[in-house]
Design an enzyme around this catalytic site. Structure first.
Site, PDB file in Angstrom:
ATOM      1  N   ARG A  71       0.907  -1.129   0.056  1.00 52.90           N
ATOM      2  CA  ARG A  71       0.147   0.068   0.014  1.00 52.90           C
ATOM      3  C   ARG A  71       0.773   1.184  -0.074  1.00 52.90           C
ATOM      4  NH1 ARG A  71      -5.238  -0.669   2.148  1.00 52.90           N
ATOM      5  NH2 ARG A  71      -5.999  -2.754   1.039  1.00 52.90           N
TER       6      ARG A  71
ATOM      7  N   ARG B 156      -3.726   5.868   1.812  1.00 51.09           N
ATOM      8  CA  ARG B 156      -4.412   7.035   2.178  1.00 51.09           C
ATOM      9  C   ARG B 156      -3.508   7.939   3.245  1.00 51.09           C
ATOM     10  NH1 ARG B 156      -9.478   4.101   4.448  1.00 51.09           N
ATOM     11  NH2 ARG B 156      -7.640   2.527   4.714  1.00 51.09           N
TER      12      ARG B 156
ATOM     13  N   ARG C 234      -8.136  12.152  -4.085  1.00 50.30           N
ATOM     14  CA  ARG C 234      -9.407  11.589  -3.491  1.00 50.30           C
ATOM     15  C   ARG C 234     -10.517  12.629  -3.176  1.00 50.30           C
ATOM     16  NH1 ARG C 234     -12.042   8.716  -2.682  1.00 50.30           N
ATOM     17  NH2 ARG C 234     -12.048   7.409  -0.766  1.00 50.30           N
TER      18      ARG C 234
ATOM     19  N   ASP D 211      -6.826  -2.222  -7.490  1.00 52.23           N
ATOM     20  CA  ASP D 211      -7.088  -2.864  -6.287  1.00 52.23           C
ATOM     21  C   ASP D 211      -7.719  -4.241  -6.711  1.00 52.23           C
ATOM     22  OD1 ASP D 211      -8.152  -2.087  -3.250  1.00 52.23           O
ATOM     23  OD2 ASP D 211      -9.371  -3.599  -4.139  1.00 52.23           O
TER      24      ASP D 211
ATOM     25  N   TYR E 255     -14.841 -12.008  -0.567  1.00 51.98           N
ATOM     26  CA  TYR E 255     -15.219 -10.929  -0.809  1.00 51.98           C
ATOM     27  C   TYR E 255     -16.432 -10.933  -1.532  1.00 51.98           C
ATOM     28  CZ  TYR E 255     -11.331  -7.941   1.049  1.00 51.98           C
ATOM     29  OH  TYR E 255     -10.627  -7.224   1.837  1.00 51.98           O
TER      30      TYR E 255
HETATM   31  O1  1CP Z   1      -0.707   2.172  -4.137  1.00 48.99           O
HETATM   32  C1  1CP Z   1      -1.200   1.533  -3.269  1.00 48.99           C
HETATM   33  O2  1CP Z   1      -1.716   1.476  -2.187  1.00 48.99           O
HETATM   34  C2  1CP Z   1      -1.067   0.137  -3.767  1.00 48.99           C
HETATM   35  C3  1CP Z   1      -2.537  -0.434  -4.410  1.00 48.99           C
HETATM   36  C4  1CP Z   1      -3.315  -1.225  -3.817  1.00 48.99           C
HETATM   37  C5  1CP Z   1      -2.987  -2.593  -3.277  1.00 48.99           C
HETATM   38  C6  1CP Z   1      -1.823  -3.547  -3.787  1.00 48.99           C
HETATM   39  C7  1CP Z   1      -4.483  -1.000  -3.350  1.00 48.99           C
HETATM   40  C8  1CP Z   1      -5.091   0.295  -3.456  1.00 48.99           C
HETATM   41  N1  1CP Z   1      -5.073  -1.958  -2.744  1.00 48.99           N
HETATM   42  C9  1CP Z   1      -4.307  -3.065  -2.843  1.00 48.99           C
HETATM   43  C10 1CP Z   1      -4.536  -4.462  -2.586  1.00 48.99           C
HETATM   44  C11 1CP Z   1      -5.681  -4.829  -1.675  1.00 48.99           C
HETATM   45  N2  1CP Z   1      -6.879  -4.318  -1.734  1.00 48.99           N
HETATM   46  C12 1CP Z   1      -5.641  -6.017  -0.788  1.00 48.99           C
HETATM   47  C13 1CP Z   1      -4.448  -6.959  -0.604  1.00 48.99           C
HETATM   48  C14 1CP Z   1      -3.475  -6.278   0.288  1.00 48.99           C
HETATM   49  C15 1CP Z   1      -4.001  -6.411   1.767  1.00 48.99           C
HETATM   50  O3  1CP Z   1      -4.110  -7.329   2.377  1.00 48.99           O
HETATM   51  O4  1CP Z   1      -3.923  -5.101   2.157  1.00 48.99           O
HETATM   52  C16 1CP Z   1      -6.902  -5.844  -0.183  1.00 48.99           C
HETATM   53  C17 1CP Z   1      -7.580  -6.976   0.755  1.00 48.99           C
HETATM   54  C18 1CP Z   1      -7.804  -4.890  -0.562  1.00 48.99           C
HETATM   55  C19 1CP Z   1      -9.291  -4.605  -0.736  1.00 48.99           C
HETATM   56  C20 1CP Z   1      -9.213  -3.289  -0.078  1.00 48.99           C
HETATM   57  N3  1CP Z   1      -9.309  -2.156  -0.818  1.00 48.99           N
HETATM   58  C21 1CP Z   1     -10.028  -2.751   0.970  1.00 48.99           C
HETATM   59  C22 1CP Z   1     -10.341  -3.788   2.226  1.00 48.99           C
HETATM   60  C23 1CP Z   1      -9.426  -4.177   3.049  1.00 48.99           C
HETATM   61  C24 1CP Z   1     -10.396  -5.046   4.073  1.00 48.99           C
HETATM   62  O5  1CP Z   1      -9.889  -4.913   5.364  1.00 48.99           O
HETATM   63  O6  1CP Z   1     -11.052  -5.782   3.742  1.00 48.99           O
HETATM   64  C25 1CP Z   1     -10.047  -1.405   1.153  1.00 48.99           C
HETATM   65  C26 1CP Z   1     -10.267  -0.254   2.049  1.00 48.99           C
HETATM   66  C27 1CP Z   1      -9.431  -1.075  -0.243  1.00 48.99           C
HETATM   67  C28 1CP Z   1      -9.228   0.391  -0.678  1.00 48.99           C
HETATM   68  C29 1CP Z   1      -7.876   0.659  -1.006  1.00 48.99           C
HETATM   69  N4  1CP Z   1      -7.136   0.011  -2.156  1.00 48.99           N
HETATM   70  C30 1CP Z   1      -5.982   0.837  -2.243  1.00 48.99           C
HETATM   71  C31 1CP Z   1      -6.071   2.094  -1.603  1.00 48.99           C
HETATM   72  C32 1CP Z   1      -5.233   3.241  -1.762  1.00 48.99           C
HETATM   73  C33 1CP Z   1      -7.310   1.861  -0.797  1.00 48.99           C
HETATM   74  C34 1CP Z   1      -7.904   3.219  -0.074  1.00 48.99           C
HETATM   75  C35 1CP Z   1      -8.710   4.037  -0.569  1.00 48.99           C
HETATM   76  C36 1CP Z   1      -9.313   5.211  -0.202  1.00 48.99           C
HETATM   77  O7  1CP Z   1     -10.132   5.085   0.557  1.00 48.99           O
HETATM   78  O8  1CP Z   1      -8.611   6.256  -0.656  1.00 48.99           O
END
Ligand code: 1CP
Length: 320
Positions: free
Chosen positions: A2, A6, A15, A51, A126
């Site tokens: 990540r 954020r 955002r 994502d 999911y």
């Molecule tokens: O730049 C980056 O952040 C990298 C890109 C990236 C990656 C590799 C994002 C962006 N998401 C992911 C992978 C991801 N997404 C995973 C696998 C890694 C992990 O275990 O953390 C998972 C489970 C998700 C699903 C996801 N996306 C969730 C749910 C997590 C959960 O607890 O169930 C959430 C909240 C997101 C949103 C998300 N994805 C990425 C970002 C930057 C965000 C936040 C979005 C925002 O609010 O702006």
């Protein structure tokens, strides 16, 4: 883990004007966000901004992200008939925006670009739970009561995921990471049957690209030996175990990535540096070691802590 997340004010600024999915769908914006942490911190690699849930989104289950809640799937799978009713999709068309993002990024980057996807088990969970869940009760009940249809779902996701992996490989990524974020809810027997088997199919199906695959499971500190059996280029390890001890169980041909507790980034600078140096020293001399966090970075982590972390890691060789 990540990288943009954020925690970067620049990301929050984007955002404020666009929803999370809008940023993912817009190749210019997604490329820009991918570059933010590379520019700010001089990271050694970039991870594509996207994502893991773009595959369920392409399968038209009604994905949206809600602030403070996370992902919500409006039409979760409830019965085997729901699997049958999923549309047949062409990943190349549905996820063409990812291909465009990668193609924009390659000429703009001086460091390698890591593509990624979710593991079939995590994606299935999911789609069944309808969003984030602590215990994955519905998923576990399904796989226990009706393993046959659960395997059908896993295979369907595996097929689309392989198309997606090849789309990213053809667009130009340099390495690929698979996230099995919910594998930790499985016992070791079920991990083998419902997760590892499909991770193996992804590795086999991606071999022709010759690109390295990094496998992350939440639970990889427990499952590392099983993960090593399917021959990934690297295993990304969560932060619960001592990495040097894991190293003794994993063949030297498999690299290890990890595994600083992301919460350590809340520590004062001195303690943060101490913890990082402790981890680096424990892996010193291992040519197959890649420093990383053991899981995703939290949104309220100070930028200064990330800066300290990157500097401490990058200066380690010359200062020891
Ligand atoms: O730049 C980056 O952040 C990298 C890109 C990236 C990656 C590799 C994002 C962006 N998401 C992911 C992978 C991801 N997404 C995973 C696998 C890694 C992990 O275990 O953390 C998972 C489970 C998700 C699903 C996801 N996306 C969730 C749910 C997590 C959960 O607890 O169930 C959430 C909240 C997101 C949103 C998300 N994805 C990425 C970002 C930057 C965000 C936040 C979005 C925002 O609010 O702006």
């Amino acid at each position: 883990m990540r990288q943009a997340g954020r925690y970067m004010p620049e990301f929050r600024k984007i955002r404020a004007k666009h929803s999370f999915l809008e940023v993912c769908h817009d190749p210019e914006l997604a490329a820009e966000v991918t570059l933010l942490p590379v520019r700010a911190f001089n990271m050694d690699a970039a991870i594509l901004f996207s994502d893991i849930l773009v595959i369920p989104e392409a399968l038209q289950v009604g994905l949206r992200f809600e602030d403070k809640i996370g992902p919500i799937i409006e039409r979760p799978l409830q019965t085997p008939a729901d699997i049958q009713s999923l549309p047949v999709i062409d990943i190349k068309k549905s996820l063409a925006f990812v291909e465009k993002t990668i193609k924009l990024l390659i000429p703009r980057l001086k460091v390698p670009l890591i593509g990624f996807c979710g593991a079939p088990f995590t994606i299935a969970s999911y789609m069944i739970e309808g969003g984030s869940s602590r215990d994955l009760k519905k998923t576990k009940q399904w796989l226990l009561k009706d393993p046959e249809s659960f395997h059908r779902l896993l295979q369907l996701i595996t097929d689309y995921t392989l198309d997606y992996m090849h789309l990213q490989a053809n667009a130009g990524i340099h390495a690929f990471q698979v996230f099995d974020s919910w594998a930790n809810v499985l016992g070791h027997v079920q991990f083998r049957e419902f997760s590892l088997q499909y991770l193996h199919r992804l590795i086999q199906g991606f071999k022709s690209t010759k690109l390295p695959i990094i496998l992350f499971c939440r639970g990889s500190s427990v499952f590392a030996s099983q993960m090593a059996e399917i021959g990934p280029a690297a295993i990304s390890v969560d932060w619960n175990a001592d990495l040097a001890t894991i190293r003794t169980r994993i063949p030297a041909t498999i690299a290890l990535q990890g595994n600083l507790d992301p919460d350590i980034l809340y520590a004062p600078r001195k303690l943060l540096k101490k913890e990082i140096n402790h981890l680096l020293k424990s892996m010193q001399g291992d040519p197959g070691y890649i420093f990383n966090l053991g899981h995703g970075i939290h949104p309220d982590i100070p930028m200064d802590s990330v800066k300290t972390l990157v500097e401490t890691v990058q200066n380690f060789q010359t200062t020891q």
